[in-house]
Write an enzyme that holds these catalytic residues in place. Structure first.
Site, PDB file in Angstrom:
ATOM      1  N   ASN A 248     -57.268 -63.020  10.014  1.00  0.00           N
ATOM      2  CA  ASN A 248     -57.286 -61.980  11.129  1.00  0.00           C
ATOM      3  C   ASN A 248     -57.530 -63.214  12.384  1.00  0.00           C
ATOM      4  O   ASN A 248     -58.440 -64.066  12.410  1.00  0.00           O
ATOM      5  CB  ASN A 248     -58.754 -60.968  11.488  1.00  0.00           C
ATOM      6  CG  ASN A 248     -58.125 -60.475  13.200  1.00  0.00           C
ATOM      7  OD1 ASN A 248     -57.000 -61.009  14.142  1.00  0.00           O
ATOM      8  ND2 ASN A 248     -59.707 -60.084  13.109  1.00  0.00           N
ATOM      9  N   PHE A 249     -56.382 -64.476  12.433  1.00  0.00           N
ATOM     10  CA  PHE A 249     -56.415 -65.411  13.625  1.00  0.00           C
ATOM     11  C   PHE A 249     -57.179 -64.782  15.079  1.00  0.00           C
ATOM     12  O   PHE A 249     -57.042 -66.146  15.199  1.00  0.00           O
ATOM     13  CB  PHE A 249     -55.447 -66.730  14.000  1.00  0.00           C
ATOM     14  CG  PHE A 249     -54.328 -66.618  12.359  1.00  0.00           C
ATOM     15  CD1 PHE A 249     -55.134 -66.907  11.494  1.00  0.00           C
ATOM     16  CD2 PHE A 249     -53.626 -66.945  12.528  1.00  0.00           C
ATOM     17  CE1 PHE A 249     -54.721 -67.676   9.984  1.00  0.00           C
ATOM     18  CE2 PHE A 249     -52.911 -68.041  11.823  1.00  0.00           C
ATOM     19  CZ  PHE A 249     -53.923 -68.156  10.344  1.00  0.00           C
ATOM     20  N   LYS A 250     -57.047 -64.103  15.123  1.00  0.00           N
ATOM     21  CA  LYS A 250     -57.451 -63.089  16.646  1.00  0.00           C
ATOM     22  C   LYS A 250     -56.782 -64.312  17.621  1.00  0.00           C
ATOM     23  O   LYS A 250     -55.298 -64.050  17.716  1.00  0.00           O
ATOM     24  CB  LYS A 250     -58.859 -63.577  17.084  1.00  0.00           C
ATOM     25  CG  LYS A 250     -59.783 -62.917  15.955  1.00  0.00           C
ATOM     26  CD  LYS A 250     -61.658 -62.780  16.176  1.00  0.00           C
ATOM     27  CE  LYS A 250     -61.796 -61.949  14.726  1.00  0.00           C
ATOM     28  NZ  LYS A 250     -63.701 -61.800  15.137  1.00  0.00           N
TER      29      LYS A 250
ATOM     30  N   HIS B  70     -58.969 -53.041  15.544  1.00  0.00           N
ATOM     31  CA  HIS B  70     -60.934 -53.475  15.535  1.00  0.00           C
ATOM     32  C   HIS B  70     -61.663 -53.646  16.629  1.00  0.00           C
ATOM     33  O   HIS B  70     -60.840 -52.572  17.875  1.00  0.00           O
ATOM     34  CB  HIS B  70     -60.112 -54.788  15.494  1.00  0.00           C
ATOM     35  CG  HIS B  70     -60.986 -56.135  14.719  1.00  0.00           C
ATOM     36  ND1 HIS B  70     -61.066 -56.450  16.086  1.00  0.00           N
ATOM     37  CD2 HIS B  70     -61.073 -56.819  13.984  1.00  0.00           C
ATOM     38  CE1 HIS B  70     -62.327 -57.384  15.924  1.00  0.00           C
ATOM     39  NE2 HIS B  70     -62.313 -57.815  14.150  1.00  0.00           N
TER      40      HIS B  70
ATOM     41  N   GLU C  50     -63.247 -55.399  18.442  1.00  0.00           N
ATOM     42  CA  GLU C  50     -62.156 -56.146  19.908  1.00  0.00           C
ATOM     43  C   GLU C  50     -61.590 -55.846  20.870  1.00  0.00           C
ATOM     44  O   GLU C  50     -62.068 -55.658  21.464  1.00  0.00           O
ATOM     45  CB  GLU C  50     -62.067 -57.637  18.981  1.00  0.00           C
ATOM     46  CG  GLU C  50     -63.864 -58.575  18.770  1.00  0.00           C
ATOM     47  CD  GLU C  50     -62.778 -59.932  18.220  1.00  0.00           C
ATOM     48  OE1 GLU C  50     -61.868 -60.397  17.510  1.00  0.00           O
ATOM     49  OE2 GLU C  50     -64.315 -60.106  17.408  1.00  0.00           O
TER      50      GLU C  50
ATOM     51  N   GLU D   6     -66.581 -53.247   8.974  1.00  0.00           N
ATOM     52  CA  GLU D   6     -67.301 -54.313   9.838  1.00  0.00           C
ATOM     53  C   GLU D   6     -68.598 -54.519  10.464  1.00  0.00           C
ATOM     54  O   GLU D   6     -67.883 -53.743  12.269  1.00  0.00           O
ATOM     55  CB  GLU D   6     -65.413 -55.167  11.150  1.00  0.00           C
ATOM     56  CG  GLU D   6     -64.736 -55.918   9.796  1.00  0.00           C
ATOM     57  CD  GLU D   6     -64.023 -56.907  10.490  1.00  0.00           C
ATOM     58  OE1 GLU D   6     -63.700 -57.634   9.802  1.00  0.00           O
ATOM     59  OE2 GLU D   6     -63.009 -56.529  11.812  1.00  0.00           O
TER      60      GLU D   6
ATOM     61  N   GLY E 175     -68.288 -62.583  13.709  1.00  0.00           N
ATOM     62  CA  GLY E 175     -68.395 -63.507  14.571  1.00  0.00           C
ATOM     63  C   GLY E 175     -70.013 -64.857  15.055  1.00  0.00           C
ATOM     64  O   GLY E 175     -69.916 -65.983  15.636  1.00  0.00           O
TER      65      GLY E 175
ATOM     66  N   SER F 157     -68.507 -62.400   9.384  1.00  0.00           N
ATOM     67  CA  SER F 157     -69.350 -63.983   8.764  1.00  0.00           C
ATOM     68  C   SER F 157     -68.390 -63.866   7.913  1.00  0.00           C
ATOM     69  O   SER F 157     -69.987 -64.330   6.731  1.00  0.00           O
ATOM     70  CB  SER F 157     -70.548 -63.793   9.529  1.00  0.00           C
ATOM     71  OG  SER F 157     -70.492 -64.099  10.976  1.00  0.00           O
TER      72      SER F 157
HETATM   73  P1  PGA Z   1     -65.530 -63.549  11.776  1.00  0.00           P
HETATM   74  O1  PGA Z   1     -64.691 -62.274  12.213  1.00  0.00           O
HETATM   75  O2  PGA Z   1     -65.450 -63.511  10.251  1.00  0.00           O
HETATM   76  O3  PGA Z   1     -65.133 -64.063  12.501  1.00  0.00           O
HETATM   77  O4  PGA Z   1     -66.730 -62.741  11.628  1.00  0.00           O
HETATM   78  C1  PGA Z   1     -64.474 -60.884  11.189  1.00  0.00           C
HETATM   79  C2  PGA Z   1     -62.909 -60.350  12.287  1.00  0.00           C
HETATM   80  O5  PGA Z   1     -63.668 -60.018  13.410  1.00  0.00           O
HETATM   81  O6  PGA Z   1     -62.385 -59.325  11.699  1.00  0.00           O
END
Ligand code: PGA
Length: 229
Positions: free
Chosen positions: A6-8, A88, A90, A157, A163, A193
């Site tokens: 997932n590049f976001k 997600h 976010e 998650e 992150g 992570s």
């Molecule tokens: P991360 O993000 O690997 O940077 O913790 C995972 C995600 O949000 O899919």
């Protein structure tokens, strides 16, 4: 195992193209049951060729129309995209998507036959209340969601692990995935992570069918080493 990148809001059209070239080269020799998914930003979608599935991080549940700033089914069809990330944390927290809007999006893309990578996860204060509170929270994120959908993949998650460089412990992942498995009979990914160092132990946990990777997926070589573990 499933490996989803997932590049976001990272990478451009040009760097995504380069990324895919490097990744394809690195994974070239690999012959296994592993499945790789890449979710670049919407501006980088294209008809890329390779042994991976390209998906979109988000889209509006409409074919087209007056939804300023959004993309719909028509824009995805141009590139043959039929995989989407929904729910997600976010999008739920920063973009304010409610369970109701997440469920509407899910229903729309389910009806269109998309493969859906559906994300759930608890905040730290819920985790601190214990396993029962965690499960109650996670199951509430399936409200309005057809968990029997054949093209569903679920990603667990924990928000406090995303992150932060602090993955959930093996014990936390194991107990949560085992509890989720009782309700969810679909592939279960862990995210938060995940990196090339902890992938070996995470991939061995029972009921972990794959990983959703953010930060450690941004560099093609690092992500390839994670897949090749
Ligand atoms: P991360 O993000 O690997 O940077 O913790 C995972 C995600 O949000 O899919």
């Amino acid at each position: 195992m499933i490996f989803a990148a997932n590049f976001k809001t990272n990478h451009t059209r040009a760097t995504t193209k380069h990324y895919i070239e490097v990744l394809t080269q690195k994974l070239h020799a690999e012959k296994s049951d592993d499945r790789v998914y890449i979710f670049p930003p919407a501006t980088a979608l294209d008809r890329f060729e390779g042994a991976f599935t390209l998906g979109v991080q988000n889209a509006y549940p409409a074919v087209n129309g007056a939804y300023t700033g959004e993309i719909g089914l028509e824009q995805l069809e141009e590139f043959g995209i039929n995989t989407i990330l929904i729910g997600h944390s976010e999008r739920r927290q920063i973009l304010g998507e409610s369970q109701e809007s997440v469920a509407q999006k899910f229903a729309f893309f389910q009806e269109k036959g998309f493969e859906i990578l559906y994300c759930i996860g608890e905040p730290l204060e819920i985790r601190e209340r214990g396993d029962e509170a965690v499960m109650r929270h996670l199951l509430s994120q399936f409200e309005g969601i057809d968990v029997g959908y054949e093209k569903l993949i679920v990603a667990y998650e924990p928000i406090w692990a995303i992150g932060t460089g602090r993955s959930a412990t093996v014990k936390e992942i194991a107990s949560t995935h085992e509890a989720l498995r009782q309700t969810i009979k679909k592939p279960l990914l862990y995210g938060g992570s995940v990196n090339a160092e902890n992938i070996k132990e995470i991939s061995k946990i029972a009921f972990v069918d794959g990983v959703l990777v953010g930060s450690a997926s941004l560099d093609a070589e690092r992500f390839a080493s994670l897949v090749l573990r």
